[in-house]
Design a protein around this motif. Structure first.
Motif, mmCIF file in Angstrom:
data_model
loop_
_atom_site.group_PDB
_atom_site.id
_atom_site.type_symbol
_atom_site.label_atom_id
_atom_site.label_comp_id
_atom_site.label_asym_id
_atom_site.label_seq_id
_atom_site.Cartn_x
_atom_site.Cartn_y
_atom_site.Cartn_z
ATOM 1 N N SER A 96 38.483 56.302 10.035
ATOM 2 C CA SER A 96 38.115 56.139 8.627
ATOM 3 C C SER A 96 36.774 56.793 8.305
ATOM 4 C CB SER A 96 38.081 54.655 8.252
ATOM 5 O OG SER A 96 37.152 53.951 9.040
ATOM 6 N N THR A 97 35.811 56.710 9.220
ATOM 7 C CA THR A 97 34.501 57.300 8.942
ATOM 8 C C THR A 97 34.521 58.821 9.074
ATOM 9 O OG1 THR A 97 33.861 56.788 11.235
ATOM 10 C CG2 THR A 97 33.150 55.253 9.529
ATOM 11 N N ILE A 98 35.300 59.338 10.022
ATOM 12 C CA ILE A 98 35.445 60.798 10.120
ATOM 13 C C ILE A 98 36.170 61.317 8.885
ATOM 14 C CG2 ILE A 98 36.552 62.683 11.401
ATOM 15 C CD1 ILE A 98 36.086 61.037 13.955
ATOM 16 N N PHE A 99 37.190 60.583 8.444
ATOM 17 C CA PHE A 99 37.905 60.926 7.212
ATOM 18 C C PHE A 99 36.928 60.994 6.038
ATOM 19 C CE2 PHE A 99 39.468 58.894 3.303
ATOM 20 C CZ PHE A 99 40.433 59.803 2.888
ATOM 21 N N ALA A 100 36.087 59.972 5.916
ATOM 22 C CA ALA A 100 35.130 59.933 4.811
ATOM 23 C C ALA A 100 34.182 61.127 4.872
ATOM 24 C CB ALA A 100 34.336 58.628 4.854
ATOM 25 N N GLY A 101 33.686 61.426 6.074
ATOM 26 C CA GLY A 101 32.759 62.541 6.225
ATOM 27 C C GLY A 101 33.382 63.875 5.853
ATOM 28 N N VAL A 102 34.600 64.108 6.323
ATOM 29 C CA VAL A 102 35.285 65.371 6.035
ATOM 30 C C VAL A 102 35.590 65.495 4.544
ATOM 31 C CG1 VAL A 102 37.428 66.662 6.414
ATOM 32 C CG2 VAL A 102 36.233 65.632 8.353
ATOM 33 N N ILE A 103 36.040 64.402 3.935
ATOM 34 C CA ILE A 103 36.333 64.415 2.497
ATOM 35 C C ILE A 103 35.063 64.713 1.695
ATOM 36 C CG2 ILE A 103 36.979 62.955 0.534
ATOM 37 C CD1 ILE A 103 39.343 63.939 2.154
ATOM 38 N N LEU A 104 33.923 64.243 2.201
ATOM 39 C CA LEU A 104 32.649 64.462 1.517
ATOM 40 C C LEU A 104 32.084 65.865 1.761
ATOM 41 C CD1 LEU A 104 31.042 60.985 2.249
ATOM 42 C CD2 LEU A 104 31.592 61.874 -0.025
ATOM 43 N N GLY A 105 32.769 66.650 2.595
ATOM 44 C CA GLY A 105 32.353 68.030 2.808
ATOM 45 C C GLY A 105 31.629 68.307 4.102
ATOM 46 N N MET A 106 31.599 67.334 4.996
ATOM 47 C CA MET A 106 30.918 67.534 6.272
ATOM 48 C C MET A 106 31.749 68.403 7.212
ATOM 49 S SD MET A 106 29.354 63.838 7.383
ATOM 50 C CE MET A 106 27.913 63.110 6.593
ATOM 51 N N ASP A 107 31.068 69.141 8.061
ATOM 52 C CA ASP A 107 31.706 69.807 9.184
ATOM 53 C C ASP A 107 32.358 68.726 10.048
ATOM 54 O OD1 ASP A 107 31.657 72.174 11.380
ATOM 55 O OD2 ASP A 107 31.021 70.292 12.296
ATOM 56 N N ALA A 108 33.557 68.986 10.553
ATOM 57 C CA ALA A 108 34.313 67.957 11.270
ATOM 58 C C ALA A 108 33.568 67.414 12.488
ATOM 59 C CB ALA A 108 35.669 68.510 11.694
ATOM 60 N N LEU A 109 32.949 68.294 13.263
ATOM 61 C CA LEU A 109 32.244 67.843 14.458
ATOM 62 C C LEU A 109 30.971 67.076 14.095
ATOM 63 C CD1 LEU A 109 32.707 70.914 16.833
ATOM 64 C CD2 LEU A 109 33.937 68.736 16.848
ATOM 65 N N TRP A 110 30.315 67.488 13.016
ATOM 66 C CA TRP A 110 29.129 66.756 12.563
ATOM 67 C C TRP A 110 29.532 65.382 12.024
ATOM 68 C CZ3 TRP A 110 24.595 65.097 12.749
ATOM 69 C CH2 TRP A 110 23.914 64.539 11.655
ATOM 70 N N ALA A 111 30.648 65.325 11.302
ATOM 71 C CA ALA A 111 31.145 64.041 10.806
ATOM 72 C C ALA A 111 31.463 63.112 11.974
ATOM 73 C CB ALA A 111 32.393 64.252 9.950
ATOM 74 N N THR A 112 32.009 63.681 13.037
ATOM 75 C CA THR A 112 32.335 62.891 14.227
ATOM 76 C C THR A 112 31.077 62.364 14.896
ATOM 77 O OG1 THR A 112 34.339 64.194 14.607
ATOM 78 C CG2 THR A 112 33.474 62.947 16.477
ATOM 79 N N GLN A 113 30.096 63.232 15.063
ATOM 80 C CA GLN A 113 28.844 62.808 15.692
ATOM 81 C C GLN A 113 28.159 61.728 14.860
ATOM 82 O OE1 GLN A 113 26.130 65.886 17.172
ATOM 83 N NE2 GLN A 113 24.394 64.723 16.389
#
Length: 261
Positions: free
Chosen positions: A168-185
């Motif tokens: 859910s948090t990686i999903f939120a980060g990616v939807i908000l425009g974050m790079d996938a690996l940065w959203a994961t970190q």
């Protein structure tokens, strides 16, 4: 089967599923139901194995954590790292508010396997959307106030068993425009204070029932957690993230059908 062996097995499951976006808590609820009544709704054990995987995050991201600590020191101040620390504090605060307000309701859900099955299918939808919106050229190394708040909300909602915290948090980060690996970190860095806070509350409330089985589960989840972190990063880089969506749909549907039958 002895309690220690069951604890080691459940810790292994926690370690495998905590970092993969398939909801470790959902799997624990389902498997605890098969392991016997003493494991069903055992919140202290759930927190113990989550604590084990949190230690795995600290070890895995130790370099990044040290960099953040150094970045907020007066002699080595780094604006970008300080911004990340502020974001993590804000995310933690939002998650903490949600967790405290709905604590009793969330804990009751750990004894509702049918809800877990539906939540797993929702997690699958989040994972599939993440794969569709996957990007490697988004925002990296920076978190906005809105990002921190939204990710905190999703992390708070993910206390519901069956809703994957990482998914859910990686999903939120990616939807908000974050790079996938940065959203994961960022997702896993944000998990550290959230899970440690939950662990502190539960151990304070239930210290008298802490057992060797809890410790065994914690150790098992820590070791396996380090391995699953590498698996997650590999799936992101190789665009295999959708596998988790399919898995969640199959497990959720199968468990829901088995409950009806």
């Amino acid at each position: 089967m002895s309690k220690i062996l069951i604890a080691l097995f459940l810790g292994l499951v926690q370690g495998l599923t905590e970092f993969l976006p398939v909801s470790s808590s959902g799997h624990l609820v389902i498997l605890q139901g098969f392991c016997g009544k003493e494991w069903t709704g055992n919140v202290l054990f759930d927190v113990s194995v989550h604590l084990g995987t949190t230690i795995a995050v600290i070890v895995y991201f130790s370099r990044e954590l040290l960099g953040l600590i150094k970045g907020v020191m007066p002699r080595s101040w780094d604006r970008q790292k300080a911004n990340t620390v502020f974001g993590l504090i804000l995310t933690t605060a939002v998650t903490g508010i949600i967790g405290l307000v709905f604590k009793d309701r969330f804990e009751a859900m750990f004894s509702m396997p049918a809800l877990v099955a539906v939540s797993l299918m929702i997690t699958g939808l989040l994972d599939f959307t993440t794969e569709l919106r996957y990007r490697q050229t988004g925002i990296s190394g920076h978190v906005r106030v809105l990002d921190a708040i939204v990710i905190g909300v999703f992390q708070g909602i993910a206390i519901i068993p069956g809703i994957s915290r990482s998914g859910s948090t990686i999903f939120a980060g990616v939807i908000l425009g974050m790079d996938a690996l940065w959203a994961t970190q960022y997702s896993f860095l944000a998990s550290i204070p959230a899970i440690l806070g939950a662990a502190l509350l539960e151990y304070t409330d239930m210290l008298q029932v802490f057992s060797l089985a809890d410790l065994a589960g914690m150790l098992s989840s820590f070791i396996v957690g380090l391995i699953s972190l590498r698996i997650l990063v590999w799936t992101l880089k190789k665009h295999r993230y959708f596998i988790f969506a399919v898995y969640c749909w199959l497990v959720g549907a199968a468990y829901l059908v088995s409950g009806v039958l």
